[in-house]
Structure formats: C-alpha cells, structure tokens
Write a protein that holds these residues in place. Structure first.
Motif, PDB file in Angstrom:
ATOM      1  N   PHE A  65       0.830  -1.195   0.000  1.00 28.74           N
ATOM      2  CA  PHE A  65       0.000   0.000   0.000  1.00 28.74           C
ATOM      3  C   PHE A  65       0.870   1.252   0.000  1.00 28.74           C
ATOM      4  CE2 PHE A  65      -4.013  -2.094   1.192  1.00 28.74           C
ATOM      5  CZ  PHE A  65      -3.549  -3.282   1.727  1.00 28.74           C
ATOM      6  N   TYR A 124       0.316   5.384   1.186  1.00 29.60           N
ATOM      7  CA  TYR A 124      -0.524   6.375   1.840  1.00 29.60           C
ATOM      8  C   TYR A 124       0.149   7.734   1.745  1.00 29.60           C
ATOM      9  CZ  TYR A 124      -3.040   2.506   4.073  1.00 29.60           C
ATOM     10  OH  TYR A 124      -3.785   1.383   4.312  1.00 29.60           O
ATOM     11  N   GLN A 146       0.166  11.710   3.614  1.00 25.11           N
ATOM     12  CA  GLN A 146      -0.239  12.460   4.802  1.00 25.11           C
ATOM     13  C   GLN A 146       0.036  13.939   4.573  1.00 25.11           C
ATOM     14  OE1 GLN A 146       1.809  11.624   8.553  1.00 25.11           O
ATOM     15  NE2 GLN A 146      -0.096  11.990   9.671  1.00 25.11           N
ATOM     16  N   ASN A 162      -1.204  18.048   9.555  1.00 19.48           N
ATOM     17  CA  ASN A 162      -2.298  18.005  10.537  1.00 19.48           C
ATOM     18  C   ASN A 162      -3.467  17.120  10.099  1.00 19.48           C
ATOM     19  OD1 ASN A 162      -1.017  19.874  12.340  1.00 19.48           O
ATOM     20  ND2 ASN A 162      -1.571  21.481  10.901  1.00 19.48           N
ATOM     21  N   ARG A 163      -3.176  16.123   9.293  1.00 19.11           N
ATOM     22  CA  ARG A 163      -4.204  15.192   8.861  1.00 19.11           C
ATOM     23  C   ARG A 163      -3.730  13.759   9.093  1.00 19.11           C
ATOM     24  NH1 ARG A 163      -7.797  17.544   5.243  1.00 19.11           N
ATOM     25  NH2 ARG A 163      -9.050  15.704   5.684  1.00 19.11           N
ATOM     26  N   GLY A 164      -4.675  12.840   9.074  1.00 16.40           N
ATOM     27  CA  GLY A 164      -4.327  11.433   9.132  1.00 16.40           C
ATOM     28  C   GLY A 164      -3.815  10.946   7.783  1.00 16.40           C
ATOM     29  N   LEU A 165      -3.392   9.696   7.748  1.00 15.75           N
ATOM     30  CA  LEU A 165      -2.926   9.116   6.486  1.00 15.75           C
ATOM     31  C   LEU A 165      -4.117   8.824   5.578  1.00 15.75           C
ATOM     32  CD1 LEU A 165      -0.593   8.529   8.581  1.00 15.75           C
ATOM     33  CD2 LEU A 165      -0.009   6.586   7.114  1.00 15.75           C
ATOM     34  N   PHE A 200      -5.318   6.780   2.049  1.00 21.29           N
ATOM     35  CA  PHE A 200      -4.990   5.687   1.143  1.00 21.29           C
ATOM     36  C   PHE A 200      -4.865   6.189  -0.288  1.00 21.29           C
ATOM     37  CE2 PHE A 200      -5.016   1.651  -0.842  1.00 21.29           C
ATOM     38  CZ  PHE A 200      -6.022   1.599  -1.780  1.00 21.29           C
ATOM     39  N   LYS A 228      -3.069   0.334  -3.896  1.00 21.93           N
ATOM     40  CA  LYS A 228      -2.622  -0.930  -3.317  1.00 21.93           C
ATOM     41  C   LYS A 228      -2.287  -1.921  -4.430  1.00 21.93           C
ATOM     42  CE  LYS A 228      -7.289  -2.909  -2.907  1.00 21.93           C
ATOM     43  NZ  LYS A 228      -8.328  -3.445  -1.978  1.00 21.93           N
ATOM     44  N   LEU A 269       3.845  14.056   2.882  1.00 24.50           N
ATOM     45  CA  LEU A 269       4.621  12.932   3.422  1.00 24.50           C
ATOM     46  C   LEU A 269       3.998  11.638   2.910  1.00 24.50           C
ATOM     47  CD1 LEU A 269       6.928  12.284   5.390  1.00 24.50           C
ATOM     48  CD2 LEU A 269       5.279  12.429   7.255  1.00 24.50           C
ATOM     49  N   PHE A 303       3.934   7.389   2.754  1.00 28.10           N
ATOM     50  CA  PHE A 303       4.288   6.172   3.477  1.00 28.10           C
ATOM     51  C   PHE A 303       3.962   4.949   2.633  1.00 28.10           C
ATOM     52  CE2 PHE A 303       5.327   7.805   7.605  1.00 28.10           C
ATOM     53  CZ  PHE A 303       4.590   8.972   7.726  1.00 28.10           C
ATOM     54  N   ILE A 354       0.057  -4.743   9.752  1.00 30.16           N
ATOM     55  CA  ILE A 354       0.507  -3.710   8.823  1.00 30.16           C
ATOM     56  C   ILE A 354       1.809  -3.102   9.337  1.00 30.16           C
ATOM     57  CG2 ILE A 354      -0.044  -1.537   7.697  1.00 30.16           C
ATOM     58  CD1 ILE A 354      -2.842  -3.396   9.230  1.00 30.16           C
ATOM     59  N   PHE A 414       4.549  -0.058   8.465  1.00 24.48           N
ATOM     60  CA  PHE A 414       4.765   1.163   7.701  1.00 24.48           C
ATOM     61  C   PHE A 414       6.258   1.462   7.580  1.00 24.48           C
ATOM     62  CE2 PHE A 414       0.652   3.062   7.016  1.00 24.48           C
ATOM     63  CZ  PHE A 414      -0.155   2.454   7.959  1.00 24.48           C
ATOM     64  N   GLY A 415       6.645   2.027   6.443  1.00 23.59           N
ATOM     65  CA  GLY A 415       7.955   2.615   6.314  1.00 23.59           C
ATOM     66  C   GLY A 415       8.030   3.899   7.117  1.00 23.59           C
ATOM     67  N   LYS A 416       9.218   4.488   7.189  1.00 18.86           N
ATOM     68  CA  LYS A 416       9.403   5.691   8.006  1.00 18.86           C
ATOM     69  C   LYS A 416       8.926   6.952   7.305  1.00 18.86           C
ATOM     70  CE  LYS A 416      14.204   6.339   6.517  1.00 18.86           C
ATOM     71  NZ  LYS A 416      13.964   7.466   5.622  1.00 18.86           N
TER      72      LYS A 416
END
Lengths: 114, 111
Positions: free
Chosen positions: B34, B36, B38, B41-44, B46, B49, B88, B90, B99, B101-103
C-alpha cells in the motif's frame, strides 16, 4: 460514507496527568487500530482490535497505556500517567477484515505533554 | 522479520517533472502493498494498493506504483508532479493481518 472520527484534535497536559482519546470507526469496519506517530516518524502500532477482542498489543506500554473497544464499535485510548515522551499524534484507523483492505485513518489527536 | 524500507527521507522534484518515491520490502509469503499520503495536521490517506495481477497499479490523484517481485520493490510514481503533491508519503505492507509502515518520505514539489 462518514470517515473515522477522533476527538479531541489537540490536548495539552502536564506530565503525570491522565488523558483519554476517543475514536469512532467507519460503520461496518471490524478492525480498529491505534497508532502513535512521533514527529518525523512513521506510525507505530499500539493496539489492534478485531471487533471487541485484542489482536495485537505487543507494543502498547501497558504500565501506562490502556485501550478498550466495548461493543466492538467505539474505542478509547488512555494514558495514565503521561510522560514527556508521550508527546505525539495518536491516530485511529479502521478497516474491513482481510489483508487486501486498506486502512482508513482519522485526523488524529495531537498530544503535548509539558 | 517483516520490514519496509523507504531509503529517501526527502525527494525534491520540479513541478511538471516525473516523480518517483522508492519503497522496498522484506516479507515472507505474498505481500499486500500500500501507499498512503499524509498532509499537514491530517491522518494518512490511502492512495493505492497492490494485491495481485498487473504489476502497474493506478491510484488516486494520478499516482501509480510499480510492483517488482525480483527486486522486492513497490515504487510510487507520477508522470507530472504538481505543487499540491507536496506531502509525506508512506509505504506499507500487510501480511497476516498486520501492517508495517515505512518511516516515510517527504516529497517537495518546487514551483
């Protein structure tokens, strides 16, 4: 469809105080996750629920963190007592079951511990 | 052990140029991969995939990703970058319902 709801958006507390975060997942999503995201890093899984059962809490600092998902819907994450290093964004996510299902994230709660 | 690597902390691309954000993975079994994004100030959110089938998968906002089994890579690509793509990114792998995640890679699109 409505997204994942989280509250509060921001929280500032002093060390040793307690704090709670709330998450309402997307309707029908059986799996719920809490992640901790420290500035500049990727999300770190704290706990994963399948319905109201815990699937993985191996990285949850259980001496101070707790989480519950009563009735398999909403979830609450609590920190008591908070430490300075707990300052982070706490992300809630939900998904359908199965490896091919993407996660849907809320906007997170930014916690600052002073 | 299962892992995801994003070798670049930051990628700078001029607007209009093609972009690539790199991701490699190490998992046992068949990976579900997957990407994602970001925003501040928001979530990740999608993007796309890979489950099975065509190695080139298309996602939101004109992004695509190429799965390469022999190189265990899943690079994110876009033919023509927009300033609004700055964010950003991911990469993540899902295996056994876990799951990783990469950095993250910060993408800067320069006007």
């Amino acid at each position: 469809e409505a997204g994942v709801a989280q509250s509060p958006r921001y929280k500032i507390i002093e060390k040793r105080q307690s704090v709670a975060f709330w998450c309402n997942p997307i309707s029908g999503h059986a799996t719920l996750y809490w992640y901790q995201q420290i500035l500049g890093q990727g999300p770190k899984l704290l706990i994963q629920f399948q319905n109201n059962g815990v699937v993985d809490d191996s990285q949850l600092p259980k001496d101070r963190f707790s989480a519950e998902r009563l009735k398999g819907v909403d979830s609450t994450l609590k920190i008591q007592p908070a430490k300075l290093e707990d300052s982070a964004v706490y992300l809630c996510a939900s998904s359908l079951a199965g490896n091919n299902s993407p996660l849907h994230f809320g906007n997170g709660t930014r916690l600052t511990v002073t | 052990a299962q892992s995801v690597a994003q070798p670049e902390d930051q990628v700078n691309v001029a607007e209009g140029n093609p972009l690539t954000v790199k991701c490699t993975y190490s998992v046992s079994g068949n990976p579900y991969l997957f990407w994602y994004v970001q925003y501040p100030n928001r979530g990740l959110q999608f993007l796309l995939k890979y489950i099975t089938g065509d190695n080139l998968v298309k996602g939101s906002y004109g992004f695509e990703a190429e799965f390469n089994k022999s190189q265990t890579s899943f690079h994110l690509k876009k033919p023509s970058a927009l300033v609004s793509d700055s964010a950003l990114y991911f990469c993540a792998v899902r295996v056994d319902d876990k799951i990783i995640f990469g950095k993250g890679t910060r993408l800067h699109i320069l006007p």
